[in-house]
Write a protein that holds these residues in place. Structure first.
Motif, PDB file in Angstrom:
ATOM      1  N   ARG A   1      -2.088   6.985  -1.837  1.00  0.00           N
ATOM      2  CA  ARG A   1      -2.474   7.834  -2.767  1.00  0.00           C
ATOM      3  C   ARG A   1      -2.357   8.979  -3.544  1.00  0.00           C
ATOM      4  N   ASP A   2      -2.947  10.240  -2.903  1.00  0.00           N
ATOM      5  CA  ASP A   2      -2.095  11.336  -3.162  1.00  0.00           C
ATOM      6  C   ASP A   2      -2.067  12.628  -1.104  1.00  0.00           C
TER       7      ASP A   2
ATOM      8  N   VAL B   1      -1.131  -1.143  -4.407  1.00  0.00           N
ATOM      9  CA  VAL B   1      -0.415  -0.407  -5.410  1.00  0.00           C
ATOM     10  C   VAL B   1       0.593  -1.550  -6.032  1.00  0.00           C
TER      11      VAL B   1
ATOM     12  N   GLN C   1      -3.460   3.197  -0.794  1.00  0.00           N
ATOM     13  CA  GLN C   1      -3.866   2.298  -1.294  1.00  0.00           C
ATOM     14  C   GLN C   1      -3.364   0.803  -1.734  1.00  0.00           C
TER      15      GLN C   1
ATOM     16  N   GLN D   1       0.459  -1.253   0.031  1.00  0.00           N
ATOM     17  CA  GLN D   1       0.093   0.157  -0.072  1.00  0.00           C
ATOM     18  C   GLN D   1       0.931   1.228   0.024  1.00  0.00           C
TER      19      GLN D   1
END
Length: 455
Positions: free
Chosen positions: A401-402, A411, A409, A398
């Motif tokens: 994300r931003d 990956v 999230q 993980q």
């Protein structure tokens, strides 16, 4: 004549062999063809343990309901708690209950024990009694306990996943493992970390350090490495990231990889929102660690996203509330219960094949051989064992994300059976690319590039 192993074990623990306590029973019966007693040794009440009885019992019931009638088995469950009066896993309590189960219930197979500190007792008991032992809690491989089967989420192939990550990002020079003094749930080869990585990555300098507090020594260990694995509670990770932030080590030159065997850091708790491990359950901001956590990757168990698993979760939650009056949320912790569910299914399938071929429920070696040869589809996915009776488990990687959302999230997904990483999305590195584990002129002063540019 040498004393039996259980008597020797009792002497080591200071426990008289004659003492025992009565095990409560939960029975699941169908039209009998072959009667089988499943002896369960798990914590009885303390939900701090993901393998506590109120969580696992509904999972076992669901497995038995699914398989008893098709297989024509009559399975009776005899449960005994391994907790002491304070609600903690206790070796003395486990010894009492294990010997009592053998005398009063005559189990044909065992399930448990969950907690690491009980393994010597319960696995010795299983070996002495020549019974299969089905496990899905902590992972511990001991060469002399060949009757033990492990199918939990913290499998032995974690180090293989770590090694693949290191090779993928060209981190083959040096790495560090910061481990908590007390990792309550999971046995991990802390002191074998460097040796095992070196077996697959030649010339890597991989070290382990037992983390005590955020002091100069911890800073020095991190500075001497650029790739840092962290094993311990979420508070420890947050503490290390505050330390790294204060020492200007979160600008993108370092990467911190958190090993979270239950994915607890991504669950919502208190003021902490789901998928935001930089928040505290007491305080959602935690000194604004969100930016620092951009340099954090997280390794968690892979949780199936299938309708079967979601249905299992829902049924588990409902039954735990109905039968025990406890609220079991749908966090990754329910994955442990699902693993116990699936290893019981695997055993029942192997037992059925053994009986069909004229064997008996006490042909332990034959049943274990059958279990190694079977591949089933359980609620947690495909279940199969390797030659060491261990399930090849799957993991997720993980990343944030931003920065705006601060949510983590998946990956990448590591498929244990294939030993392959499936990349699902980009990692947003702070400097646009992975940090170097051995930057020119930092560790190797003989590197000819060190003096370039007037440095």
């Amino acid at each position: 004549m040498a004393a039996p192993p259980l008597l020797l074990l009792g002497a080591l623990l200071g426990v008289p062999f004659s003492e025992a306590s009565t095990a409560p029973q939960v029975t699941a019966s169908v039209a009998p063809t072959e009667a089988v007693t499943l002896g369960v040794l798990l914590p009885g009440r303390n939900l701090r343990y993901p393998w506590a009885w109120p969580r696992v019992q509904p999972a076992l019931s669901l497995a038995l309901e699914a398989q008893l009638r098709p297989l024509g088995l009559d399975v009776r469950t005899a449960f005994a708690s391994t907790e002491n009066q304070e609600g903690q896993c206790d070796s003395r309590a486990a010894f009492f209950k294990a010997t009592d189960l053998k005398r009063s219930q005559a189990p044909d197979v065992l399930l448990g024990p969950g907690c690491f500190r009980l393994h010597v007792v319960v696995e010795s008991f299983a070996k002495f009694s020549q019974l299969p032992l089905l496990r899905a809690g902590v992972y511990l491989r001991r060469q002399d306990f060949s009757a033990s089967v492990y199918a939990g989420p913290a499998g032995p192939n974690l180090l293989d996943f770590q090694a693949q990550l290191l090779r993928h990002f060209h981190w083959t020079s040096r790495a560090l493992l910061l481990a908590s003094r007390q990792v309550d749930y999971w046995q991990y080869p802390v002191w074998g970390f460097g040796k095992q990585l070196a077996a697959t990555i030649p010339n890597i300098r991989a070290r382990a350090y037992v983390y005590h507090q955020p002091d100069e020594k911890a800073v020095q260990f991190i500075q001497d490495n650029r790739v840092v694995f962290i094993l311990g509670p979420l508070k420890m990770l947050q503490e290390i990231m505050r330390l790294a932030q204060a020492q200007n080590m979160t600008s993108g030159d370092y990467v911190f990889i958190y090993l979270d065997f239950l994915g607890e850091s991504l669950s919502a708790e208190g003021h902490r929102e789901a998928a935001k491990p930089w928040q505290s359950k007491e305080c959602p901001d935690l000194g604004d660690l969100r930016e620092a956590f951009r340099t954090v990757l997280m390794v968690t168990p892979h949780v199936p996203q299938t309708p079967e698993y979601r249905r299992f979760q829902s049924q588990l939650i409902q039954r735990a509330q109905r039968d025990f009056g406890v609220a079991v949320n749908d966090s990754l912790g329910t994955l442990v219960a699902g693993c116990f569910h699936d290893v019981l299914l695997l055993y029942l399938g192997a037992l059925n094949e053994t009986l069909q071929e004229g064997g008996t429920k006490r042909n332990t070696s034959r049943i274990l051989e059958k279990m190694r040869g079977l591949k089933i589809q359980g609620v947690t996915g495909t279940v199969s064992l390797n030659s060491n009776n261990d399930r090849e488990t799957d993991f997720d990687l993980q990343a944030m994300r931003d920065v705006e959302s601060g949510e983590f999230q998946v990956v990448a997904h590591y498929v244990g059976a294939d030993k392959q990483i499936e990349w699902l999305g980009p990692i947003h590195w702070k400097k646009g690319s992975p940090p170097l584990d051995n930057p020119p002129g930092v560790f190797d002063m003989d590197d000819p590039s060190c003096g370039k540019g007037g440095g």
